[in-house]
Design a protein around this motif. Structure first.
Motif, PDB file in Angstrom:
ATOM      1  N   THR A  38      51.019   2.538  -0.378  1.00  0.00           N
ATOM      2  CA  THR A  38      50.134   1.416  -0.041  1.00  0.00           C
ATOM      3  C   THR A  38      48.669   1.855  -0.101  1.00  0.00           C
ATOM      4  O   THR A  38      47.962   1.803   0.911  1.00  0.00           O
ATOM      5  CB  THR A  38      50.456   0.864   1.364  1.00  0.00           C
ATOM      6  OG1 THR A  38      50.274   1.925   2.330  1.00  0.00           O
ATOM      7  CG2 THR A  38      51.873   0.340   1.445  1.00  0.00           C
ATOM      8  N   TYR A  40      46.194   0.383  -1.077  1.00  0.00           N
ATOM      9  CA  TYR A  40      45.302  -0.714  -0.700  1.00  0.00           C
ATOM     10  C   TYR A  40      45.076  -0.765   0.808  1.00  0.00           C
ATOM     11  O   TYR A  40      44.201  -1.484   1.290  1.00  0.00           O
ATOM     12  CB  TYR A  40      45.869  -2.056  -1.186  1.00  0.00           C
ATOM     13  CG  TYR A  40      47.317  -2.283  -0.811  1.00  0.00           C
ATOM     14  CD1 TYR A  40      47.662  -2.827   0.419  1.00  0.00           C
ATOM     15  CD2 TYR A  40      48.342  -1.938  -1.682  1.00  0.00           C
ATOM     16  CE1 TYR A  40      48.979  -3.017   0.778  1.00  0.00           C
ATOM     17  CE2 TYR A  40      49.670  -2.133  -1.337  1.00  0.00           C
ATOM     18  CZ  TYR A  40      49.992  -2.669  -0.111  1.00  0.00           C
ATOM     19  OH  TYR A  40      51.314  -2.855   0.243  1.00  0.00           O
ATOM     20  N   GLN A  41      45.850  -0.012   1.591  1.00  0.00           N
ATOM     21  CA  GLN A  41      45.640   0.054   3.040  1.00  0.00           C
ATOM     22  C   GLN A  41      44.639   1.141   3.424  1.00  0.00           C
ATOM     23  O   GLN A  41      44.199   1.195   4.577  1.00  0.00           O
ATOM     24  CB  GLN A  41      46.966   0.321   3.769  1.00  0.00           C
ATOM     25  CG  GLN A  41      47.974  -0.802   3.648  1.00  0.00           C
ATOM     26  CD  GLN A  41      49.135  -0.660   4.625  1.00  0.00           C
ATOM     27  OE1 GLN A  41      49.550  -1.628   5.236  1.00  0.00           O
ATOM     28  NE2 GLN A  41      49.667   0.540   4.777  1.00  0.00           N
ATOM     29  N   ASN A  44      41.733   1.840  -1.471  1.00  0.00           N
ATOM     30  CA  ASN A  44      41.828   1.439  -2.877  1.00  0.00           C
ATOM     31  C   ASN A  44      42.238  -0.028  -2.925  1.00  0.00           C
ATOM     32  O   ASN A  44      43.423  -0.357  -3.022  1.00  0.00           O
ATOM     33  CB  ASN A  44      42.842   2.315  -3.613  1.00  0.00           C
ATOM     34  CG  ASN A  44      42.813   2.080  -5.121  1.00  0.00           C
ATOM     35  OD1 ASN A  44      42.236   1.105  -5.604  1.00  0.00           O
ATOM     36  ND2 ASN A  44      43.435   2.976  -5.857  1.00  0.00           N
ATOM     37  N   VAL A  45      41.257  -0.919  -2.858  1.00  0.00           N
ATOM     38  CA  VAL A  45      41.522  -2.358  -2.762  1.00  0.00           C
ATOM     39  C   VAL A  45      40.906  -3.062  -3.977  1.00  0.00           C
ATOM     40  O   VAL A  45      39.750  -3.459  -3.944  1.00  0.00           O
ATOM     41  CB  VAL A  45      40.949  -2.954  -1.458  1.00  0.00           C
ATOM     42  CG1 VAL A  45      41.440  -4.384  -1.272  1.00  0.00           C
ATOM     43  CG2 VAL A  45      41.318  -2.097  -0.255  1.00  0.00           C
ATOM     44  N   CYS A  52      44.029  -2.824 -13.555  1.00  0.00           N
ATOM     45  CA  CYS A  52      44.482  -1.590 -12.924  1.00  0.00           C
ATOM     46  C   CYS A  52      45.679  -1.028 -13.689  1.00  0.00           C
ATOM     47  O   CYS A  52      46.281  -1.699 -14.527  1.00  0.00           O
ATOM     48  CB  CYS A  52      44.891  -1.853 -11.478  1.00  0.00           C
ATOM     49  SG  CYS A  52      43.617  -2.644 -10.468  1.00  0.00           S
ATOM     50  N   TRP A  54      48.810   0.636 -12.104  1.00  0.00           N
ATOM     51  CA  TRP A  54      49.568   1.058 -10.925  1.00  0.00           C
ATOM     52  C   TRP A  54      51.049   1.133 -11.271  1.00  0.00           C
ATOM     53  O   TRP A  54      51.523   0.440 -12.174  1.00  0.00           O
ATOM     54  CB  TRP A  54      49.340   0.080  -9.769  1.00  0.00           C
ATOM     55  CG  TRP A  54      47.981   0.188  -9.140  1.00  0.00           C
ATOM     56  CD1 TRP A  54      46.817   0.563  -9.740  1.00  0.00           C
ATOM     57  CD2 TRP A  54      47.650  -0.082  -7.779  1.00  0.00           C
ATOM     58  NE1 TRP A  54      45.776   0.547  -8.843  1.00  0.00           N
ATOM     59  CE2 TRP A  54      46.256   0.145  -7.630  1.00  0.00           C
ATOM     60  CE3 TRP A  54      48.377  -0.505  -6.673  1.00  0.00           C
ATOM     61  CZ2 TRP A  54      45.590  -0.024  -6.419  1.00  0.00           C
ATOM     62  CZ3 TRP A  54      47.712  -0.680  -5.460  1.00  0.00           C
ATOM     63  CH2 TRP A  54      46.342  -0.435  -5.341  1.00  0.00           C
ATOM     64  N   ALA A  59      53.513  -1.953  -4.480  1.00  0.00           N
ATOM     65  CA  ALA A  59      52.061  -2.017  -4.623  1.00  0.00           C
ATOM     66  C   ALA A  59      51.664  -2.890  -5.802  1.00  0.00           C
ATOM     67  O   ALA A  59      50.676  -3.631  -5.742  1.00  0.00           O
ATOM     68  CB  ALA A  59      51.490  -0.602  -4.789  1.00  0.00           C
ATOM     69  N   ILE A  63      49.183  -6.142  -5.311  1.00  0.00           N
ATOM     70  CA  ILE A  63      47.851  -6.368  -5.870  1.00  0.00           C
ATOM     71  C   ILE A  63      47.860  -7.515  -6.880  1.00  0.00           C
ATOM     72  O   ILE A  63      46.866  -8.229  -7.015  1.00  0.00           O
ATOM     73  CB  ILE A  63      47.214  -5.090  -6.449  1.00  0.00           C
ATOM     74  CG1 ILE A  63      47.920  -4.612  -7.708  1.00  0.00           C
ATOM     75  CG2 ILE A  63      47.144  -4.018  -5.390  1.00  0.00           C
ATOM     76  CD1 ILE A  63      47.101  -3.562  -8.471  1.00  0.00           C
ATOM     77  N   LEU A  67      46.379  -9.983  -3.995  1.00  0.00           N
ATOM     78  CA  LEU A  67      44.966  -9.742  -4.236  1.00  0.00           C
ATOM     79  C   LEU A  67      44.448 -10.386  -5.515  1.00  0.00           C
ATOM     80  O   LEU A  67      43.241 -10.575  -5.665  1.00  0.00           O
ATOM     81  CB  LEU A  67      44.680  -8.229  -4.283  1.00  0.00           C
ATOM     82  CG  LEU A  67      45.033  -7.428  -3.022  1.00  0.00           C
ATOM     83  CD1 LEU A  67      44.667  -5.964  -3.219  1.00  0.00           C
ATOM     84  CD2 LEU A  67      44.336  -7.998  -1.789  1.00  0.00           C
ATOM     85  N   LYS A 148      53.105  -7.836   2.175  1.00  0.00           N
ATOM     86  CA  LYS A 148      53.562  -6.503   1.761  1.00  0.00           C
ATOM     87  C   LYS A 148      55.087  -6.416   1.821  1.00  0.00           C
ATOM     88  O   LYS A 148      55.734  -5.914   0.885  1.00  0.00           O
ATOM     89  CB  LYS A 148      52.919  -5.462   2.686  1.00  0.00           C
ATOM     90  CG  LYS A 148      53.306  -4.025   2.441  1.00  0.00           C
ATOM     91  CD  LYS A 148      52.575  -3.102   3.410  1.00  0.00           C
ATOM     92  CE  LYS A 148      53.051  -3.294   4.847  1.00  0.00           C
ATOM     93  NZ  LYS A 148      52.426  -2.343   5.791  1.00  0.00           N
TER      94      LYS A 148
END
Length: 332
Positions: A38, A40-41, A44-45, A52, A54, A59, A63, A67, A148
């Motif tokens: 995670t 983004y926690q 890395n948001v 991206c 990923w 994850a 995103i 997001l 999540k």
């Protein structure tokens, strides 16, 4: 693996030293060491529309869906190539048309809890596999931890990488927007009966109600979840025969300790571990036969990867099982 918890996990000193040396090498390349599913926690948001590369399934779903950033589910080779070149092939979920909804799920039973979102996600993955569901009729705004949980469960049961929730996620202010003006290929309904069927399916490996292990933190727990867990465990005592493991990013572990949450959790007898994933690491206490978790993803993977029986339920039910040594959860 978790180099901070070698004694608990039974990891040898040589394995720990090898891991540490690998960390030092990776740092030397300029890589940011989130060591988490995670990222983004912990800083890395990516923002809406950002491209991206990923690879971790939950994850990727987060995103893309929560997001509005853009990534396909990449592999080791392609993410490393992207790191070195700053480029990734412009296909799949990087393209507008590919991100449009394919199937509509009408929610006809309340989805309000963390546990509910895991069940809805597991249903979406099973029914739609790797297509793009549009979830409609969510009456209560989900937290980021619920989203999540949803994406992780859906990615486990069906390989889902992208979703929309009408009125909630960035690209779906309405159902019509999520489909780009097109009609859904199929309309599915998630009512009480479907919820019950998913609950039974996700718990199908569990036969005994004697609990050896409580496992929380898949995907890795947030600071908010650590706060809530600390309140549930404050003043409690975990049964001696039960191992209680919580998995978090290193930064969350530090913040939890600084906030006083870890002290309450560890005083009850639980272990907080950074870096690790129990399924990917095949991590179990010696002799453990029955576990419980609040993670739809772990309930899917752990029985298949390790052979352990697994109960899925709420965080509260898992905490209660750690104290009594018995699983008493039920569908709500």
């Amino acid at each position: 693996r978790s180099p901070d918890s070698c004694d608990v996990l039974g990891i040898s000193d040589s394995d720990r030293d090898y891991y540490r040396a690998n960390e030092d090498f990776v740092r030397s390349l300029g890589i940011q060491m989130a060591c988490s599913c995670t990222p983004y926690q912990v800083g890395n948001v990516p923002v809406k529309g950002e491209h991206c590369a990923w690879m971790e399934s939950s994850a990727v779903a987060y995103i893309n869906g929560a997001l509005g950033a853009r990534t396909n589910c990449e592999g080791n080779a392609s993410t490393l190539a992207a790191m070195l070149t700053g480029k990734i092939p412009n296909w799949g979920y990087h393209k507008d048309d590919y991100r449009l909804g394919t199937h509509l799920i009408e929610v006809e039973t309340p989805v309000t809890t963390f546990e509910d979102w895991g069940l809805l996600g597991y249903y979406a993955g099973l029914e739609i596999q790797d297509k793009v569901p549009v979830i409609n009729n969510i009456s209560v705004q989900p937290t980021k931890d619920m989203l999540k949980q949803f994406g992780a469960a859906a990615a486990s049961s069906g390989g889902l990488e992208m979703y929309h929730i009408a009125g909630i996620t960035p690209e779906a202010p309405t159902v019509e927007d999520a489909f780009g003006g097109h009609s859904p290929r199929e309309v599915l309904r998630f009512g009480w009966e479907e919820k019950k069927q998913i609950y039974e399916k996700i718990n199908c490996t569990a036969k005994s109600d004697d609990i050896d292990l409580v496992m929380l933190g898949c995907p890795h727990y947030s600071l908010e979840q650590m706060f809530y867990l600390s309140r549930l465990l404050d003043g409690k005592k975990i049964k001696d025969s039960v191992s209680f493991w919580i998995f978090v990013p290193k930064a969350i572990k530090t913040a939890s300790a600084e906030s006083g949450y870890s002290e309450k959790i560890e005083k009850a007898g639980a272990h907080i571990m950074a870096y690790a994933c129990p399924a990917m690491g095949h991590l179990l206490p010696k002799g453990a036969k029955v576990m419980c978790t609040d993670s739809g993803k772990q309930a899917h993977y752990m029985p298949n990867m390790t052979g352990i029986q697994c109960w899925y339920g709420s965080t509260e039910e898992c905490v209660n099982a750690s104290i009594t040594g018995k699983w008493e959860g039920h569908l709500k």
